[in-house]
Write an enzyme that holds these catalytic residues in place. Structure first.
Site, PDB file in Angstrom:
ATOM      1  N   LYS A 260       0.839  -1.208   0.000  1.00 25.96           N
ATOM      2  CA  LYS A 260       0.000   0.000   0.000  1.00 25.96           C
ATOM      3  C   LYS A 260       0.865   1.246   0.000  1.00 25.96           C
ATOM      4  CE  LYS A 260      -3.871  -2.404   2.216  1.00 25.96           C
ATOM      5  NZ  LYS A 260      -4.664  -2.676   3.433  1.00 25.96           N
TER       6      LYS A 260
ATOM      7  N   GLN B 249      -4.355  -1.580   9.734  1.00 27.47           N
ATOM      8  CA  GLN B 249      -4.359  -2.889   9.096  1.00 27.47           C
ATOM      9  C   GLN B 249      -4.923  -3.943  10.044  1.00 27.47           C
ATOM     10  OE1 GLN B 249      -3.648  -3.387   5.894  1.00 27.47           O
ATOM     11  NE2 GLN B 249      -3.917  -5.600   5.958  1.00 27.47           N
TER      12      GLN B 249
ATOM     13  N   ASP C 199     -10.858   3.078   4.447  1.00 23.78           N
ATOM     14  CA  ASP C 199     -11.228   1.658   4.357  1.00 23.78           C
ATOM     15  C   ASP C 199     -12.757   1.495   4.322  1.00 23.78           C
ATOM     16  OD1 ASP C 199      -9.268  -0.345   4.157  1.00 23.78           O
ATOM     17  OD2 ASP C 199      -8.660  -0.101   6.248  1.00 23.78           O
TER      18      ASP C 199
HETATM   19  N1  GUN Z   1      -6.979  -6.799   6.269  1.00 23.42           N
HETATM   20  C1  GUN Z   1      -7.409  -7.496   5.189  1.00 23.42           C
HETATM   21  N2  GUN Z   1      -7.987  -6.686   4.274  1.00 23.42           N
HETATM   22  C2  GUN Z   1      -7.914  -5.439   4.800  1.00 23.42           C
HETATM   23  C3  GUN Z   1      -8.325  -4.162   4.325  1.00 23.42           C
HETATM   24  O1  GUN Z   1      -8.911  -4.008   3.233  1.00 23.42           O
HETATM   25  N3  GUN Z   1      -8.070  -3.112   5.147  1.00 23.42           N
HETATM   26  C4  GUN Z   1      -7.448  -3.250   6.355  1.00 23.42           C
HETATM   27  N4  GUN Z   1      -7.260  -2.157   7.105  1.00 23.42           N
HETATM   28  N5  GUN Z   1      -7.062  -4.417   6.827  1.00 23.42           N
HETATM   29  C5  GUN Z   1      -7.285  -5.505   6.050  1.00 23.42           C
END
Ligand code: GUN
Length: 288
Positions: free
Chosen positions: A52, A96, A119
Site C-alpha cells: 500500500k 491494518q 477503508d
Molecule cells: N486486512 C485485510 N484486508 C484489509 C483491508 O482491506 N483493510 C485493512 N485495514 N485491513 C485488512
C-alpha cells in the site's frame, strides 16, 4: 474462458489517479497523503501494508507508515489514531487488520474519523453505504465492482452467490450487488459456514464471489458452465519447491473451475491489486 486481469486493470486505475495527482500539483493543490498503522509483525499484513505504501509513491501521494510493536496497548493505539484524526496533513488512514487479540477491533475502528476512514469500516460509513449515500466503499468490494464494470459483465437480474460473510468483503459485497447501481441489481445469496446445500446453491449461480480464506474450496463440480468467478482468497500454503517456502492459493480450485468458467480472476493478480488501487482512489476522494 477469459482471465480477469486485476494487475492490468489496477495499473490503469493507478495511472488515472497519478494524472489527477499531477493535475492537483500543477494547480498548487494539496498532495494526497495516506497513513497506515500496522500493529505487530504478521507476515501477510506486513506485505500488504508495504504494498500500500509503495503504491502511494507510484501515484505521487505522500505516505506514512506507523509501525507499532505486537505488545502495543489499545490505549496507545487509540492515541495514535487521535493524532492522525487531528493532523491536517493526513487525508486518510487505515489500521491494518487483524489486530492482536488484546485489542478490541470494533473500538479501534469506531475511533477513526469517518471523513478519513478510507477503508470504509466505520459504522457511519457502513450505514451510508447501506443507504446508498456517497461514502468510501470498502476497497475489496469496490475493486470487484470495478472489475465487473470494466469487463462489461452484466449483473442486472443475475443470480450472484457470495461465499463468506466477513465485514471486509462478503457482507458489503452482498449489499452493493443488490443495490440499484452500475454493477448492481443482482439477486444475491449470501452464504456462510452454516449454509446447507451450498453446492446446489452454487450450481444456480451466474456469478460466484468467494471470500472464505480456505484454499481451493470451490471446485469444478460446484459450478455451472459459463459461470463468472471472482476469487478473493489469498492464503500462504507451504510449498517446499518455492524459494520463499510457500505459494499463494486462492479459494478456487483454478484447474477444475476455469474449465467451466466464462470469466475468472487468477490468484495472485486478480482481486488483490484492485484492493490497493481502490484504497488509493478513496484517499484521492478524501483529499478532494
Ligand atoms: N486486512 C485485510 N484486508 C484489509 C483491508 O482491506 N483493510 C485493512 N485495514 N485491513 C485488512
Amino acid at each position: 474462458m477469459q482471465l480477469i486481469d486485476g494487475k492490468v486493470t489496477a495499473a490503469q486505475i493507478k495511472e488515472e489517479i497519478a494524472k489527477a495527482v499531477q493535475n492537483r500539483k500543477e494547480k498548487g493543490l494539496k498532495t494526497p497523503h495516506l497513513a497506515a498503522i500496522l500493529v505487530g509483525s504478521d507476515g501477510a499484513s506486513m506485505t500488504y501494508v508495504n504494498s500500500k505504501v509503495k503504491a502511494c509513491e507510484k501515484v505521487g501521494f505522500n505516505s506514512t507508515l506507523i509501525d507499532l510493536p505486537e505488545d502495543t496497548t489499545e490505549e496507545q493505539l487509540l492515541h495514535e489514531i487521535e493524532l492522525l484524526n487531528k493532523d491536517p496533513e493526513i487525508d486518510g488512514f487505515i489500521v491494518q487488520l487483524p489486530l492482536p487479540d488484546a485489542i478490541n477491533e470494533q473500538k479501534v475502528l469506531m475511533a477513526i474519523n469517518p471523513d478519513k476512514d478510507v477503508d470504509g469500516f466505520h459504522p457511519t460509513n457502513v450505514g451510508k453505504m447501506t443507504l446508498e449515500l456517497p461514502t468510501f466503499l470498502p476497497a475489496t468490494p469496490f475493486g470487484i465492482l470495478e472489475l465487473l464494470e470494466r469487463y462489461h459483465i452484466e449483473t442486472s437480474g443475475k443470480n450472484v452467490v457470495v461465499i463468506g460473510r466477513s465485514h471486509i468483503v462478503g457482507r458489503p459485497m452482498s449489499i452493493l450487488l443488490s443495490q440499484k447501481r452500475k454493477a448492481g441489481n443482482a439477486t444475491v445469496t449470501l452464504t456462510h459456514s452454516r449454509t446447507k446445500n451450498l453446492k446446489d446453491i452454487c450450481l444456480q449461480a451466474d456469478i460466484i464471489i468467494v471470500a472464505l480464506g480456505i484454499p481451493e474450496f470451490l471446485t469444478g463440480d460446484m459450478v455451472k458452465e459459463g459461470v463468472v468467478i471472482i476469487d478473493v482468497g489469498i492464503t500462504r500454503v507451504s510449498d517446499a519447491t518455492k524459494k520463499r517456502g510457500y505459494r499463494l492459493a486462492g479459494d478456487v480450485d483454478f484447474e477444475t473451475v476455469s474449465k467451466k468458467a466464462s470469466y475468472i480472476t487468477p490468484v495472485p493478480g486478480g482481486v488483490g491489486p484492485m484492493t490497493i488501487a481502490m484504497l488509493l482512489k478513496n484517499t484521492l476522494l478524501a483529499c478532494q
